[in-house]
Design a protein around this motif. Sequence first.
Motif, mmCIF file in Angstrom:
data_model
loop_
_atom_site.group_PDB
_atom_site.id
_atom_site.type_symbol
_atom_site.label_atom_id
_atom_site.label_comp_id
_atom_site.label_asym_id
_atom_site.label_seq_id
_atom_site.Cartn_x
_atom_site.Cartn_y
_atom_site.Cartn_z
ATOM 1 N N GLY A 157 53.212 49.663 35.910
ATOM 2 C CA GLY A 157 51.886 49.393 35.378
ATOM 3 C C GLY A 157 51.067 48.454 36.240
ATOM 4 O O GLY A 157 49.845 48.587 36.320
ATOM 5 N N ASP A 213 47.384 39.566 26.195
ATOM 6 C CA ASP A 213 46.192 40.228 26.703
ATOM 7 C C ASP A 213 44.939 39.507 26.194
ATOM 8 O O ASP A 213 44.723 39.426 24.980
ATOM 9 C CB ASP A 213 46.172 41.682 26.244
ATOM 10 N N ILE A 270 47.626 54.362 31.750
ATOM 11 C CA ILE A 270 47.192 53.569 32.893
ATOM 12 C C ILE A 270 47.296 54.464 34.130
ATOM 13 O O ILE A 270 47.818 54.115 35.167
ATOM 14 C CB ILE A 270 48.049 52.287 33.013
ATOM 15 N N SER A 289 51.110 41.320 28.801
ATOM 16 C CA SER A 289 51.176 41.915 30.133
ATOM 17 C C SER A 289 51.636 40.882 31.147
ATOM 18 O O SER A 289 51.857 39.702 30.814
ATOM 19 C CB SER A 289 49.802 42.473 30.531
ATOM 20 N N GLY A 331 51.505 47.197 31.209
ATOM 21 C CA GLY A 331 50.512 48.260 31.296
ATOM 22 C C GLY A 331 50.671 49.336 30.250
ATOM 23 O O GLY A 331 49.964 50.344 30.290
ATOM 24 N N ALA A 363 47.453 49.551 37.557
ATOM 25 C CA ALA A 363 46.256 48.809 37.142
ATOM 26 C C ALA A 363 45.337 48.508 38.316
ATOM 27 O O ALA A 363 44.119 48.350 38.143
ATOM 28 C CB ALA A 363 46.662 47.510 36.454
ATOM 29 N N ARG A 364 45.899 48.436 39.503
ATOM 30 C CA ARG A 364 45.076 48.156 40.687
ATOM 31 C C ARG A 364 44.388 49.407 41.223
ATOM 32 O O ARG A 364 43.578 49.330 42.148
ATOM 33 C CB ARG A 364 45.941 47.515 41.774
#
Length: 450
Positions: A391, A183, A229, A174, A162, A395-396
């Motif tokens: 991360g 990515d 992030i 990632s 992240g 990210a969620r």
Amino acid sequence: MPSRITDASVEAMLTREKALFLQRNPKSGTLADQSSKHWLRGVPMHWMVDWGTPFPLFIAKASGVDLTDADGNSYVDFCLGDTGAMFGHSPRALAETLRRASEDGFTTMLPSPDAPVVGELLAERFGLPFWQVTATASDANRSVLRWCRAITGRKKILIFNGCYHGAVDETFVSLANGRQIADPALIGEPRDLNELTKVVEFNDIAALEAALSPSDVACVLAEPVMTNIGMVLPDDGFLAALRAITRRTGTILVMDETHCMSSGPGGYSGASGLEPDAIVLGKPIAGGVPAAVYGFSDEIAQRIRAYLATRTPGHSGIGTTLSGSKLQLALMRTMLETYFTREAFAPLIELAKRLEKGIADVIIKYGAPWHVVRVGARVEFMCSPDRPRNGGEAARIIHQPVDMAIHHYLLNRGVVITPFHNMMLVCPATTKAHVESLIQGLDHCLAELV
């Protein structure tokens, strides 16, 4: 009990605010149509469409924290060029230096009399004795990775899941469901980046230890606080463990302070006593004019000198013609002398604390399942009750429709925050009234959403 923000209320706000944006900004709309004829995606740099608005705002003037768009609408800017203008737009001392320096030449591919002064200031502020200048932090990170590989003889680097370190190919790797992948968003990369990069989660000491134990990693490239992030803070003891493990495994520790400069005049590393082997800093170092620096410890510099003594002459792949120019050095000197000081940072951090508390009070008032975090003069709220530790968790959380609705709501009421996430910066031109306008805007936004 936490308040419920429904999908329907978010969608209704976003639909209404987009319509209001169109109504408020007809001239920007016309300029967007005209620009689309010759600019890719209608903008000079394709990220400029990532604000999520129907078309970009075209900014006619920026001064301090004040923005004026092509339609004459005024805004208080807490984005500040995503840190590029961390000390405000066209701060007076910098503008005066720019006017004076413009008469003496911009670039000569030779050092100016400002060079020894800027070098000494960088060494004093960041605790590393040897420095180089590039045009961007991306360039600086690329250069540092090359130096680290050269002097260690190791090909791999390690990053945290992240992370963001500019346009450096090797950092676009990632974790997906525990598996390391390149990515898929990276454009045009022909190599398998997994051969060059290891990636682990931030704050995972065991994973870090396992990844570095084979002693095949040239360097760890990291932010001391993950900032792109959302904001992910280091657990107590994590940075100390990172420093100890890198030393034990002969891995160079590189800290990217480009965003974490909000912590103080020596960045987060200086504030926390981290003692990295190298530091990278871009964006604010010349007040938003393209410039970046990277610095090394004396030990790393000695290893570089020894390596250069064995090197075959030819193109190094490090450095660009406009790096280290007279103009860059003049502006960096002014920024370091005037703004990268404890005296300049102290009131910014105090005002950022006021912003942090105000946002926290709004969250509590409405029982919103959110949290707020601060690193020096940088504040961020995330639409989740729990702080992410890495991360993957972050990210969620970020890039939800509710974030977009909030950004549009504030923008239409004259308050600008960072489009990619909910980041806000306090600069010398920011006042208590500006902070209150943001807090009140968020208060009114939440009142409608819940």
